[in-house]
Write a protein that holds these residues in place. Sequence first.
Motif, mmCIF file in Angstrom:
data_model
loop_
_atom_site.group_PDB
_atom_site.id
_atom_site.type_symbol
_atom_site.label_atom_id
_atom_site.label_comp_id
_atom_site.label_asym_id
_atom_site.label_seq_id
_atom_site.Cartn_x
_atom_site.Cartn_y
_atom_site.Cartn_z
ATOM 1 N N ALA A 1 16.283 88.587 2.651
ATOM 2 C CA ALA A 1 14.895 88.931 2.330
ATOM 3 C C ALA A 1 13.986 88.693 3.528
ATOM 4 O O ALA A 1 13.111 89.513 3.846
ATOM 5 N N LYS A 2 14.188 87.569 4.205
ATOM 6 C CA LYS A 2 13.352 87.234 5.367
ATOM 7 C C LYS A 2 13.553 88.240 6.505
ATOM 8 O O LYS A 2 12.586 88.696 7.123
ATOM 9 N N GLN A 3 14.822 88.594 6.779
ATOM 10 C CA GLN A 3 15.107 89.490 7.897
ATOM 11 C C GLN A 3 14.566 90.893 7.669
ATOM 12 O O GLN A 3 14.137 91.555 8.615
ATOM 13 N N LEU A 4 14.585 91.351 6.411
ATOM 14 C CA LEU A 4 14.166 92.724 6.124
ATOM 15 C C LEU A 4 12.737 92.799 5.586
ATOM 16 O O LEU A 4 12.293 93.873 5.169
ATOM 17 N N SER A 5 12.045 91.642 5.617
ATOM 18 C CA SER A 5 10.652 91.586 5.145
ATOM 19 C C SER A 5 10.528 92.106 3.714
ATOM 20 O O SER A 5 9.634 92.901 3.390
ATOM 21 N N GLY B 1 12.902 87.811 12.336
ATOM 22 C CA GLY B 1 13.017 89.003 13.173
ATOM 23 C C GLY B 1 14.326 89.159 13.903
ATOM 24 O O GLY B 1 14.442 90.011 14.792
ATOM 25 N N ALA B 2 15.347 88.376 13.535
ATOM 26 C CA ALA B 2 16.614 88.439 14.270
ATOM 27 C C ALA B 2 17.406 89.692 13.950
ATOM 28 O O ALA B 2 18.151 90.192 14.799
ATOM 29 N N ALA B 3 17.294 90.198 12.725
ATOM 30 C CA ALA B 3 18.168 91.296 12.302
ATOM 31 C C ALA B 3 17.815 92.615 12.971
ATOM 32 O O ALA B 3 18.709 93.390 13.327
#
Length: 288
Positions: free
Chosen positions: A248-252, A138-140
């Motif tokens: 990928a993780k930041q933008l789900s 959730g940092a982005a």
Amino acid sequence: MPIGSLELLQACGLVAPGAGRRYTAAPPAVALEALLTGQRHALRKAELTASTLTEVYRSATAREGQAHPDLIEVVAGRAAISHRVTQLQAGAEHEVLALVTGRHQVVPADETGAESAAVERGVTYGVVLERRALDEPGAAQPLFEAMGRQQQIRVVEQVPTKLIVADRALALVPLSESASDPVALVVRAPALVTAFTVLFEQTWEWAHPLGRTGPARAVGPVPAGDPDETDRRILALLLSGATDPAVAKQLSLGLRTVQRRISRLMSLARADTRIQLGWQAHRRGWVD
């Protein structure tokens, strides 16, 4: 033994006069205990006097230093540090500079809304983010929101320390990295604040801008299907040095989805490598 010495021993309770000119020694257990008790009492009085004098000295020193009060303040505890961060931003008139590490944050981004309120007042923000912070879930999203508020954000491999500087007059820097028992310094000493500001500026020069994502601007013939907002966020994160899994993780998104979108962007930009893709993304206005 001279009479003076006998009189001294008698005064100390160690001997007692007897018949004629003879003296009798007092029982040691009784005589010495009484003597030690008196000395303990005198020592205790001396300790209390020393303590009183120390407090008087400190008070006098503080009064003499009233021209420069509170140059450095130690703040302990999550709530106290959060309060100081809010005060720092609420009091800023022109500029807030910050170095952000990838370690656990004592004060989450804009937790109190002080940052948004400062931006509305016209305060500019310059933030250098440690690259590994992009690995935090959730940092982005807060970063893109901050850039939407016209904040300037850069990314660097590593920052030397967490830091906040307001109007180049007040700084907050951590003393402890403990998330459970954090300690920080609030610094008002001009020389120290200047040193922290220089540290920020040097880190800023080495950092890479995290590009804002705005409407695509066509330069020359462009195939149909301009990049959408998700594509531009992918590009911004890639240009900051984030890996495909981190993006990928930041933008789900799924990793394969990210990679498919990157392949499509390369085709759209007629780029054979990711370096060419980055250059074309800037050239076409997909990112600032």
